[in-house]
Design a protein around this motif. Structure first.
Motif, PDB file in Angstrom:
ATOM      1  N   GLY A  56       9.014 -26.381  15.388  1.00 32.79           N
ATOM      2  CA  GLY A  56       7.822 -25.723  15.919  1.00 32.79           C
ATOM      3  C   GLY A  56       8.112 -24.455  16.707  1.00 32.79           C
ATOM      4  O   GLY A  56       7.550 -23.387  16.416  1.00 32.79           O
ATOM      5  N   PRO A  57       8.990 -24.503  17.719  1.00 32.14           N
ATOM      6  CA  PRO A  57       9.299 -23.285  18.472  1.00 32.14           C
ATOM      7  C   PRO A  57       9.910 -22.181  17.609  1.00 32.14           C
ATOM      8  O   PRO A  57       9.653 -20.990  17.850  1.00 32.14           O
ATOM      9  N   ASP A  58      10.703 -22.560  16.608  1.00 29.44           N
ATOM     10  CA  ASP A  58      11.273 -21.543  15.716  1.00 29.44           C
ATOM     11  C   ASP A  58      10.175 -20.841  14.921  1.00 29.44           C
ATOM     12  O   ASP A  58      10.210 -19.617  14.731  1.00 29.44           O
TER      13      ASP A  58
ATOM     14  N   SER B 267       6.715 -16.089  14.026  1.00 27.45           N
ATOM     15  CA  SER B 267       5.369 -15.526  13.899  1.00 27.45           C
ATOM     16  C   SER B 267       5.143 -14.416  14.919  1.00 27.45           C
ATOM     17  O   SER B 267       4.473 -13.414  14.632  1.00 27.45           O
ATOM     18  N   ARG B 268       5.719 -14.572  16.113  1.00 25.88           N
ATOM     19  CA  ARG B 268       5.605 -13.517  17.122  1.00 25.88           C
ATOM     20  C   ARG B 268       6.355 -12.258  16.698  1.00 25.88           C
ATOM     21  O   ARG B 268       5.914 -11.139  16.967  1.00 25.88           O
TER      22      ARG B 268
ATOM     23  N   TYR C 177       6.755 -11.222  13.638  1.00 20.76           N
ATOM     24  CA  TYR C 177       5.901 -10.564  12.647  1.00 20.76           C
ATOM     25  C   TYR C 177       4.726  -9.861  13.330  1.00 20.76           C
ATOM     26  O   TYR C 177       4.366  -8.732  12.963  1.00 20.76           O
ATOM     27  N   GLU C 178       4.117 -10.523  14.305  1.00 18.48           N
ATOM     28  CA  GLU C 178       2.959  -9.911  14.959  1.00 18.48           C
ATOM     29  C   GLU C 178       3.365  -8.666  15.742  1.00 18.48           C
ATOM     30  O   GLU C 178       2.633  -7.678  15.770  1.00 18.48           O
ATOM     31  N   ALA C 179       4.535  -8.710  16.388  1.00 13.98           N
ATOM     32  CA  ALA C 179       4.991  -7.539  17.138  1.00 13.98           C
ATOM     33  C   ALA C 179       5.180  -6.346  16.213  1.00 13.98           C
ATOM     34  O   ALA C 179       4.791  -5.209  16.542  1.00 13.98           O
ATOM     35  N   ARG C 180       5.735  -6.590  15.062  1.00 13.80           N
ATOM     36  CA  ARG C 180       5.927  -5.498  14.113  1.00 13.80           C
ATOM     37  C   ARG C 180       4.593  -5.049  13.511  1.00 13.80           C
ATOM     38  O   ARG C 180       4.422  -3.876  13.166  1.00 13.80           O
ATOM     39  N   THR C 181       3.658  -5.963  13.397  1.00 15.36           N
ATOM     40  CA  THR C 181       2.315  -5.597  12.946  1.00 15.36           C
ATOM     41  C   THR C 181       1.669  -4.635  13.939  1.00 15.36           C
ATOM     42  O   THR C 181       1.033  -3.644  13.546  1.00 15.36           O
ATOM     43  N   VAL C 182       1.827  -4.910  15.215  1.00 20.75           N
ATOM     44  CA  VAL C 182       1.258  -4.044  16.252  1.00 20.75           C
ATOM     45  C   VAL C 182       1.873  -2.649  16.175  1.00 20.75           C
ATOM     46  O   VAL C 182       1.155  -1.633  16.249  1.00 20.75           O
ATOM     47  N   LEU C 183       3.189  -2.578  16.015  1.00 24.09           N
ATOM     48  CA  LEU C 183       3.836  -1.268  15.908  1.00 24.09           C
ATOM     49  C   LEU C 183       3.403  -0.536  14.649  1.00 24.09           C
ATOM     50  O   LEU C 183       3.216   0.694  14.660  1.00 24.09           O
ATOM     51  N   ALA C 184       3.240  -1.278  13.547  1.00 26.17           N
ATOM     52  CA  ALA C 184       2.790  -0.644  12.309  1.00 26.17           C
ATOM     53  C   ALA C 184       1.374  -0.109  12.454  1.00 26.17           C
ATOM     54  O   ALA C 184       1.054   0.986  11.968  1.00 26.17           O
TER      55      ALA C 184
ATOM     56  N   ASN D 202      11.648  -9.420  19.739  1.00 25.85           N
ATOM     57  CA  ASN D 202      12.544 -10.552  19.494  1.00 25.85           C
ATOM     58  C   ASN D 202      11.799 -11.883  19.444  1.00 25.85           C
ATOM     59  O   ASN D 202      12.411 -12.940  19.305  1.00 25.85           O
ATOM     60  N   GLY D 203      10.470 -11.834  19.585  1.00 22.83           N
ATOM     61  CA  GLY D 203       9.674 -13.056  19.486  1.00 22.83           C
ATOM     62  C   GLY D 203       9.623 -13.877  20.756  1.00 22.83           C
ATOM     63  O   GLY D 203       9.151 -15.020  20.736  1.00 22.83           O
ATOM     64  N   GLU D 204      10.057 -13.318  21.880  1.00 24.66           N
ATOM     65  CA  GLU D 204      10.063 -14.067  23.132  1.00 24.66           C
ATOM     66  C   GLU D 204       8.700 -14.053  23.822  1.00 24.66           C
ATOM     67  O   GLU D 204       8.446 -14.887  24.701  1.00 24.66           O
ATOM     68  N   LEU D 205       7.826 -13.127  23.444  1.00 21.51           N
ATOM     69  CA  LEU D 205       6.540 -12.947  24.104  1.00 21.51           C
ATOM     70  C   LEU D 205       5.419 -12.919  23.085  1.00 21.51           C
ATOM     71  O   LEU D 205       5.571 -12.351  22.002  1.00 21.51           O
ATOM     72  N   SER D 206       4.290 -13.512  23.462  1.00 18.32           N
ATOM     73  CA  SER D 206       3.093 -13.353  22.645  1.00 18.32           C
ATOM     74  C   SER D 206       2.531 -11.957  22.882  1.00 18.32           C
ATOM     75  O   SER D 206       2.903 -11.264  23.840  1.00 18.32           O
ATOM     76  N   THR D 207       1.615 -11.523  22.028  1.00 15.92           N
ATOM     77  CA  THR D 207       1.018 -10.203  22.203  1.00 15.92           C
ATOM     78  C   THR D 207       0.241 -10.129  23.508  1.00 15.92           C
ATOM     79  O   THR D 207       0.298  -9.117  24.227  1.00 15.92           O
TER      80      THR D 207
END
Length: 545
Positions: A29-31, A36-37, A39-46, A116-121
């Protein structure tokens, strides 16, 4: 991450997850969340990059004379609209993504943790906004003096707070307190700007005969309404009332604000209901016994006036006493007079022999509700706190002294020092006395009594702002006080004693969870709590403030 997931066959992946053991789910689950975080971080930058392309294309070929306010605003709107269309999100979300990406350009540490996926948006946004607000803190030097040999930049401080096992609202409060500690003037200016530019109350039509309310109001307005609503619900309804709490809050808000016909009564259906037909004075105070004792105990900690011209704070007795005379908001209001409009008859209406008068409601103030309370440090080191809200700047705390009860941090909290040194690399404090006796050889008064005194409860609440279980944001004044080392009811001297160093606040659900012993706490002398999983050995640390 588990290799049993295909990410191409939804049904197979759903079946694989359903078949996983508890340990496999705990690992997988944590992985999955971390990926997913990412991917979302890169979505925000895109999204931000796309917006930048559209913005530049719109302004391309125009001279500096032609690029001015309305042209720039139009280009910005086009950019957000394109992101909204291509990413299939609202324009508001598109704008928040673009703003976050712009902030992260100047915050490399937070940006790296986000990617690095350590933080939610949402968490990254809270941290980035605070780091940007605190940018002036680092203006004079590259680091912040935390009182120790090691020094941290404000971005490092923000990142450290963001790594803790806290909810996002608690994180926002902790960062506010850190910012107030180091740059109080900027917080005061920001509060005043918000009042001038953002403060509002909106009421819009919703579906099926309902309206939606939204507001940005001063913190003590929100605390006052919350305590009034909660007190009225506690006074008028019992636990057997099956309605949702949300429904009860709506009715309570209507009655408190004087809406015609709005009246809260218990609907448990029990003939012996203790709250049936109750009014604001039928059941006495809405405070719990502990709240009432706390209020009485805090009376002894009221500060003396600074000079002869300073207003005196009158004693506030326990909940059975009348409302305080210096808190005007607590006085019952008899009638809310409607605004009289000119009587202009409609020529299309036929005259009627009698007009039925309109019944206006009666604004209500629940006298048993807890008073507004501000916690202050007489030495001016610890950040003031408005109970029910969180940290506030010192100017705001001074303003509230006219309408709120002011109490002092106890010596134990003042001795612990401000928030910022608690996150630097100073030597870690040792565990608390494992016997639960707080280092005492002889039980101090009240130590062998299971229920803490009002004075001790008040001291615990001043030291610990929230429930101490990981990722719980329940304010401590709404929590139970739990003995870290269990109290021995048969032989009180043999168990944990009722002293500060053996008590932590836990909300009712986490209090029960702690007694299941799946997560075992260790309390430290600086009031850190280390929670260790008996099943996996995982360790999560929570902090008092």
């Amino acid at each position: 991450m588990s290799t049993t997931l295909t990410f191409t066959d939804p049904d197979a992946d759903a079946a694989a997850i359903a078949a996983m053991s508890r340990d496999e789910l705990t690992e997988t689950g944590p992985d999955l969340l971390r990926e997913s975080r990412k991917y979302e971080a890169r979505t925000v930058l895109a999204a931000a990059a796309l917006a930048d392309r559209v913005y530049r294309e719109r302004l391309a070929g125009q001279s500096e004379v032609e690029v001015w306010g309305s042209v720039i605003e139009h280009a910005d709107k086009l950019a957000r609209a394109e992101v909204s269309l291509q990413f299939k999100v609202s324009r508001s979300k598109a704008g928040s993504w673009i703003a976050l990406a712009d902030l992260l350009k100047e915050l490399p540490l937070i940006r790296a943790a986000y990617l690095n996926g350590e933080l939610s948006t949402n968490r990254a946004s809270i941290m980035a906004r605070c780091a940007q607000r605190g940018a002036d803190t680092d203006t004079d030097s590259d680091s912040v003096d935390t009182g120790d040999e090691s020094e941290m930049s404000f971005e490092e401080i923000v990142l450290d707070y963001g790594s803790r096992a806290t909810t996002d609202p608690v994180l926002a409060q902790q960062l506010d307190a850190a910012l107030i500690s180091m740059n109080p003037d900027s917080v005061t200016e920001e509060r005043e700007d918000i009042a001038d530019l953002v403060g509002h109350v909106t009421i819009t039509s919703d579906v099926a005969g309902h309206s939606s309310l939204g507001a940005v109001v001063p913190a003590h307005y929100g605390v006052f309404l919350t305590t009034q609503i909660n007190a009225l619900i506690d006074e008028r309804t019992c636990r057997k009332d099956t309605r949702r709490v949300g429904s009860l809050r709506v009715i309570a808000l209507g009655e408190i604000t004087g809406v015609p016909g709005a009246h809260l009564d218990c609907e448990c259906g029990q003939d012996d209901c203790p709250k049936r037909g109750g009014g604001t004075d039928s059941n006495g105070s809405a405070e719990t016994p502990s709240d009432a004792e706390d209020a009485a105990e805090w009376d002894n900690l009221l500060p003396e006036p600074a000079d002869a011209d300073a207003p005196e704070v009158e004693d506030i007795e326990a909940s059975s006493a009348p409302a305080p005379s210096n808190a005007r908001a607590q006085e019952p209001v008899d009638v809310v007079e409607p605004v009289v409009e000119p009587d202009i008859p409609d020529p299309m209406d036929e005259p009627t022999p009698e007009e039925v008068p309109v019944a206006f409601g009666r604004a209500l103030v629940v006298p048993g509700a807890p008073v507004l309370t501000v916690l202050k440090d007489p030495d001016g080191i610890l950040v003031p706190r408005l109970q029910g809200y969180g940290p506030i700047d010192r100017d705001y705390a001074t303003t509230l002294s006219e309408v709120a009860k002011t109490i002092h941090y106890p010596e134990s909290a003042r001795a612990a020092g401000p928030l910022i040194p608690q996150i630097s690399d100073r030597p870690q404090a040792p565990p608390a006395d494992p016997t639960g006796h707080g280092g005492h050889t002889v039980p101090p008064p009240g130590a062998l009594t299971y229920a803490p005194s009002a004075a001790l409860r008040a001291e615990v609440l001043a030291n610990d702002a929230w429930c101490r279980f990981p990722f719980c944001g329940r304010p401590s004044h709404l929590c139970d006080l739990d003995h870290w080392r269990p109290f021995n009811h048969t032989d009180p001297e043999a168990g944990g004693w009722t002293v500060l160093s053996d008590l932590i606040p836990l909300c009712r659900a986490d209090h029960q969870r702690k007694h299941l012993a799946e997560w075992v706490p260790t309390l430290y002398t600086d009031r850190r709590v280390e929670w260790r999983s008996r099943r996996s050995g995982q360790v999560i640390v929570t902090y008092p403030r």
